[in-house]
Design a protein around this motif. Structure first.
Motif, mmCIF file in Angstrom:
data_model
loop_
_atom_site.group_PDB
_atom_site.id
_atom_site.type_symbol
_atom_site.label_atom_id
_atom_site.label_comp_id
_atom_site.label_asym_id
_atom_site.label_seq_id
_atom_site.Cartn_x
_atom_site.Cartn_y
_atom_site.Cartn_z
ATOM 1 N N ILE A 193 0.971 -0.980 0.542
ATOM 2 C CA ILE A 193 -0.229 0.075 -0.273
ATOM 3 C C ILE A 193 0.737 1.487 -0.111
ATOM 4 O O ILE A 193 1.817 1.493 1.236
ATOM 5 N N ALA A 194 0.404 2.112 -0.951
ATOM 6 C CA ALA A 194 1.537 3.202 -1.163
ATOM 7 C C ALA A 194 -0.042 4.198 -1.122
ATOM 8 O O ALA A 194 -0.375 4.900 -1.383
ATOM 9 N N VAL A 195 0.301 5.235 -0.161
ATOM 10 C CA VAL A 195 -0.272 7.186 0.483
ATOM 11 C C VAL A 195 0.682 8.051 -0.117
ATOM 12 O O VAL A 195 2.072 8.082 0.638
ATOM 13 N N ASP A 196 -0.012 8.982 -0.630
ATOM 14 C CA ASP A 196 0.471 10.133 -0.581
ATOM 15 C C ASP A 196 -0.447 10.969 0.348
ATOM 16 O O ASP A 196 -0.813 11.978 -0.344
ATOM 17 N N PRO A 197 0.365 11.617 1.389
ATOM 18 C CA PRO A 197 -0.256 12.367 2.017
ATOM 19 C C PRO A 197 -0.175 14.172 2.156
ATOM 20 O O PRO A 197 -0.957 14.778 1.557
ATOM 21 N N ARG A 198 0.762 14.109 0.634
ATOM 22 C CA ARG A 198 0.274 15.312 1.077
ATOM 23 C C ARG A 198 -0.426 16.010 -0.406
ATOM 24 O O ARG A 198 -0.766 17.064 -1.355
ATOM 25 N N ALA A 199 -1.064 15.222 -1.251
ATOM 26 C CA ALA A 199 -1.898 15.128 -2.288
ATOM 27 C C ALA A 199 -3.466 15.152 -1.335
ATOM 28 O O ALA A 199 -3.838 14.663 -0.699
ATOM 29 N N LYS A 200 -4.119 16.274 -2.823
ATOM 30 C CA LYS A 200 -5.625 16.784 -1.176
ATOM 31 C C LYS A 200 -7.125 16.478 -2.492
ATOM 32 O O LYS A 200 -6.964 16.530 -3.436
ATOM 33 N N PRO A 201 -7.638 15.164 -2.282
ATOM 34 C CA PRO A 201 -7.074 14.092 -1.069
ATOM 35 C C PRO A 201 -6.256 13.880 -1.287
ATOM 36 O O PRO A 201 -5.569 13.729 -2.344
ATOM 37 N N ILE A 202 -5.789 12.473 0.187
ATOM 38 C CA ILE A 202 -4.421 11.978 0.255
ATOM 39 C C ILE A 202 -4.949 11.285 -1.495
ATOM 40 O O ILE A 202 -6.145 10.276 -1.957
ATOM 41 N N ASN A 203 -3.617 10.478 -2.017
ATOM 42 C CA ASN A 203 -4.348 9.461 -2.718
ATOM 43 C C ASN A 203 -3.223 7.605 -2.440
ATOM 44 O O ASN A 203 -2.335 8.387 -1.376
ATOM 45 N N VAL A 204 -4.420 7.001 -2.468
ATOM 46 C CA VAL A 204 -4.054 5.691 -2.032
ATOM 47 C C VAL A 204 -3.257 4.723 -3.339
ATOM 48 O O VAL A 204 -4.428 4.630 -3.430
ATOM 49 N N ASP A 205 -3.324 3.653 -2.969
ATOM 50 C CA ASP A 205 -2.456 2.893 -3.837
ATOM 51 C C ASP A 205 -1.972 1.532 -3.544
ATOM 52 O O ASP A 205 -1.937 1.631 -2.983
ATOM 53 N N ALA A 206 -3.030 0.181 -3.746
ATOM 54 C CA ALA A 206 -3.066 -0.393 -3.066
ATOM 55 C C ALA A 206 -3.326 -1.669 -4.015
ATOM 56 O O ALA A 206 -4.094 -2.093 -4.503
ATOM 57 N N ARG A 207 -2.067 -2.479 -3.699
ATOM 58 C CA ARG A 207 -1.863 -3.961 -4.611
ATOM 59 C C ARG A 207 -1.775 -5.185 -3.760
ATOM 60 O O ARG A 207 -0.730 -5.297 -2.828
ATOM 61 N N LEU A 208 -3.637 -5.778 -3.293
ATOM 62 C CA LEU A 208 -3.816 -7.072 -2.543
ATOM 63 C C LEU A 208 -3.525 -7.989 -2.933
ATOM 64 O O LEU A 208 -4.135 -8.527 -4.227
ATOM 65 N N HIS A 209 -3.603 -8.738 -2.312
ATOM 66 C CA HIS A 209 -3.616 -10.422 -2.528
ATOM 67 C C HIS A 209 -3.675 -11.485 -1.332
ATOM 68 O O HIS A 209 -3.320 -11.000 -0.032
ATOM 69 N N SER A 210 -4.365 -12.695 -2.112
ATOM 70 C CA SER A 210 -4.668 -13.643 -1.024
ATOM 71 C C SER A 210 -4.537 -15.068 -1.752
ATOM 72 O O SER A 210 -4.851 -14.883 -2.799
ATOM 73 N N HIS A 211 -4.293 -15.911 -0.590
ATOM 74 C CA HIS A 211 -3.931 -16.763 -1.829
ATOM 75 C C HIS A 211 -5.405 -17.724 -1.167
ATOM 76 O O HIS A 211 -5.070 -18.846 -1.941
ATOM 77 N N ARG A 212 -5.797 -17.862 -0.153
ATOM 78 C CA ARG A 212 -6.779 -18.597 0.352
ATOM 79 C C ARG A 212 -7.521 -18.000 0.995
ATOM 80 O O ARG A 212 -7.550 -17.344 2.032
ATOM 81 N N VAL A 213 -9.414 -17.415 -0.135
ATOM 82 C CA VAL A 213 -10.243 -16.238 0.516
ATOM 83 C C VAL A 213 -11.398 -16.632 0.300
ATOM 84 O O VAL A 213 -11.754 -17.373 0.057
ATOM 85 N N ASP A 214 -11.846 -16.860 2.124
ATOM 86 C CA ASP A 214 -13.517 -16.363 2.177
ATOM 87 C C ASP A 214 -14.111 -15.437 1.182
ATOM 88 O O ASP A 214 -14.292 -14.496 1.980
ATOM 89 N N LEU A 215 -15.232 -16.082 1.246
ATOM 90 C CA LEU A 215 -16.187 -15.168 0.432
ATOM 91 C C LEU A 215 -16.978 -14.099 0.946
ATOM 92 O O LEU A 215 -17.218 -12.371 1.226
ATOM 93 N N ALA A 216 -16.489 -14.651 2.456
ATOM 94 C CA ALA A 216 -18.101 -13.938 3.708
ATOM 95 C C ALA A 216 -16.939 -12.708 4.148
ATOM 96 O O ALA A 216 -16.998 -12.357 4.776
ATOM 97 N N ASP A 217 -15.331 -13.038 3.906
ATOM 98 C CA ASP A 217 -15.089 -11.911 4.787
ATOM 99 C C ASP A 217 -14.899 -10.845 4.169
ATOM 100 O O ASP A 217 -14.478 -9.357 4.625
#
Length: 709
Positions: free
Chosen positions: A318-342
């Motif tokens: 996750i990368a956050v640029d706190p100087r931007a208005k509004p703040i900018n977030v770039d999130a690259r996420l992954h899971s090997h095993r995921v329960d859809l209920a989560d």
């Protein structure tokens, strides 16, 4: 001559004597001044000037100065009162028993800048207050003065500081907008050998309406300005049920040149992190993650983190640029095993096990959690997420892949794809801000060659082949999944090709406890093979109507009609079942299904009641004739499936022809669907077959689809 000289000397003698007396008096006065000098004589002047500069009463009781090449100045009993409008606060704005500052005067005189070998503050107190209306007690300058403030961060303009000592510090922070009222307790430890000392900070009180308790140990305050020496940090923080630890070093913190920090988050819900990070996160089940906190190109990064979220593993960057208005977030996420209920919180449902409990207690079938517009407007974000393997008790899918962009309050779901064997469930949507904190929404779902056996894998009761395909569209304005559907227009066009054992399929796929009862009421025999299922149902202002609903098995043909009201989650539906051939011991006919969608009432129609009554009467009058009302001669097997499919392809309720979304013929495409509707060409009349054999019906279907391509 001698007489004249003596006269001159006698005349000068009184003058010399007078000068001697004056000089002696001056020396005496200097001695008296030295003996009786009090620096406190300057205290009234200092008090007047501090009061004028700070725009509030400010006083000291004593002033001490020790002159020399290194001059030391000490003030006692500093007291700064609250400004106008804050007089009712229980504490003064600031105070301290003693403040001592040593200055290297010789270094300054010789042009080497300001050097302060020592700054010591004994028992500092503070009361920082900010109200809901924006008023605060820590603004010292008027509007005219603000323009003169400098934004320079050049370290060369800062004085060279030798040592900072803080003893028994206690500052209250009362920030109404942040729903915070806490105390910051601080003190420094002295240097020992190679140890330059440290600053210790404890937090107690409430932050963002939740209890806060923290303990942070940092390096010497002087190290903050040292560009070559990393600044150490070791801290823990509990904000309500959220727990955070941070340990490592910061390189040149005033210039954000890098870090080597281990960051650990744990708590019952990631949504609670908003108070600490200012990043809005949907509700999640309990989580525990750890990763590296870094600075990269003026961005704050949480890199290579991994951990658990409910029953799923979670990791990424996750990368956050706190100087931007509004703040900018770039999130690259992954899971090997995921329960859809989560992941339920991402669509407004309660995540994890809580969702199933909520569903049991309510007739609501769609998530009704509203999108938090202020939080959404607080961030621009780009989120990608990939789950390698999905586990879900009701509908186990293979994987999940999504790409979502939030920009200026708008949500663009570029794709949300699920793989199921060789098939896909693909969604694309746009939600643009509208009035009253609602969203003008366009949604498209493409269902392509979903294996029925794969969908039913978790039940262990289904055998057979067959695929599900079609499209779902929605155009609406609302603020949650539930009211978007309740206010929406669109349609559902779904087709099942040769679906196997219908008595195992429908109760589980529909998710209704009364599924088996419905099949029994319809007169569908056990272990009947499903030849086709076609549902073409337009949605208008939250009401689902029926253009076509056909369920054909090897024994029966069922036609449906009526409405499903998504405004109040009820249905008013009927289905008519007829045998396709000679059938004995059966009461097929119309069945009425009404009431809450989760638990509808199933009532037989007049024909079934009449047949049952006739059977009962004949049983009394002439028992051997009891079978007569149960005999059906059949409506003929024919090519109803192909005819219904041709009609659906001509005018699909979803606005998109099902085309080749079922069967095994064409190769599978897993790309995200485009928001605009597309189709595979004009529908043609299907080939007519006079056989009831399921394999031949399937072959006829394949020939029809091949003609369209």
């Amino acid at each position: 001559m001698t007489t004249q000289t003596n006269v001159a000397v006698s005349r000068r003698h009184p003058i010399l004597r007078t000068l001697g007396i004056i000089l002696a008096a001056f020396v005496f006065l200097i001695v008296l001044l030295i003996i009786f000098w009090r620096w406190d004589w300057f205290v009234p002047t200092i008090n007047r000037r501090m009061t004028a500069a700070l725009h509030r009463p400010a006083t000291i009781s004593h002033l001490h100065v020790r002159l020399g090449f290194v001059t030391t100045v000490t003030v006692d009993d500093l007291d700064i009162k609250q400004p106008e409008g804050f007089e009712k606060e229980k504490e003064d704005f600031a105070s301290a028993k003693h403040i001592t500052v040593s200055a290297n005067v010789w270094r300054y005189i010789t042009g080497h800048g300001i050097a302060l070998p020592l700054i010591a503050v004994d028992t500092p107190r503070g009361d920082i207050v900010s109200r809901l209306d924006g008023q605060n007690n820590y603004s010292f300058s008027s509007g005219k003065d603000k323009s003169s403030s400098s934004s320079s961060g050049d370290l060369s303009s800062l004085p060279k500081i030798g040592e900072v000592r803080i003893n028994d510090g206690d500052v209250r922070l009362a920030l109404a907008k942040m729903k915070t009222d806490m105390r910051v307790l601080m003190h420094t430890t002295p240097p020992k050998g190679d140890d330059e000392g440290s600053i210790v900070i404890d937090l107690k009180g409430r932050y963002a309406q939740a209890p806060i308790n923290g303990h942070i140990v940092g390096g010497s305050l002087l190290t903050l300005t040292n560009e070559t020496r990393p600044y150490p940090i070791d801290g823990r923080l509990a904000n309500g049920p959220t727990y955070v630890t941070l340990r490592g070093v910061v390189n040149d913190p005033l210039h954000f040149k890098g870090t080597n920090l281990d960051l650990h988050f744990a708590g019952p819900d990631m949504a609670l992190l908003y108070a600490l990070t200012a990043i809005p996160i949907p509700h999640t089940p309990a989580y525990n993650v750890i990763g590296k906190l870094n600075y990269t190109a003026a961005r704050i990064r949480f890199d290579n983190f991994e951990g658990r979220m409910g029953s799923s593993d979670i990791g990424g960057n996750i990368a956050v640029d706190p100087r931007a208005k509004p703040i900018n977030v770039d999130a690259r996420l992954h899971s090997h095993r995921v329960d859809l209920a989560d992941l339920g919180g991402f669509i407004g449902a309660k995540p994890g096990k809580d969702e199933s409990k909520a569903n049991t207690a309510s007739n609501q079938i769609l998530p009704d959690q509203k999108i938090n517009v202020p939080k959404l407007n607080a961030v621009n974000a780009h989120l990608t997420y990939h789950g390698d393997h999905i586990e879900n008790k009701k509908m186990p899918l293979d994987n999940i892949d999504t790409d979502i962009v939030i920009q200026d309050g708008a949500i663009d779901v570029k794709h949300l794809n699920f793989a199921v064997g060789n098939g896909t469930l693909a969604m694309a949507a746009t939600l643009n801000p509208a009035k009253n904190e609602e969203f003008a929404t366009k949604l498209r779902v493409d269902v392509s060659r979903l294996s029925i056996q794969r969908l039913m894998q978790s039940t262990g009761t289904f055998k057979g082949e067959g695929t599900l395909g079609g499209h779902i569209t929605l155009t609406s304005t609302g603020n949650s999944v539930a009211n978007l559907v309740a206010n929406g227009d669109g349609g559902i066009t779904l087709v099942v090709d040769h679906g196997g054992d219908v008595s195992a399929l429908l109760p589980d796929l529909m998710g209704l406890k009364v599924g088996s009862a419905i099949l029994s009421a319809l007169g569908i025999p056990q272990r009947s093979d499903l030849q086709c299922f076609i549902a073409d149902m337009p949605l208008r202002q939250g009401i689902i109507r029926t253009n076509s609903m056909l369920l054909q098995t090897s024994n029966t043909r069922t036609i449906g009609g009526g409405t499903i009201n998504m405004r109040n989650d009820t249905l008013d539906y009927h289905v008519d079942t007829r045998s396709t051939g000679l059938n004995v011991l059966s009461f097929p006919g119309r069945v009425n299904i009404s009431g809450p969608i989760k638990s509808p009432a199933i009532m037989p129609g007049a024909e079934i009641i009449g047949r049952a009554a006739a059977t009962a009467a004949l049983a009394v009058v002439f028992p051997p004739a009891v079978l007569l009302p149960t005999i059906q001669f059949g409506v003929g097997k024919g090519s109803v499936c192909e005819q219904a499919l041709a009609e659906v392809n001509t005018r699909p309720a979803s606005g998109i022809k099902p085309g080749a979304t079922t069967g095994k013929g064409a190769p599978q495409v897993r790309a995200a669907p485009a928001p605009a509707a597309t189709h595979h060409g004009k529908a043609k009349k299907g080939h007519v077959t006079n056989t009831s054999d399921a394999a031949k019906v399937h072959q006829a279907w394949e020939r029809k689809l091949n003609k369209e391509h």
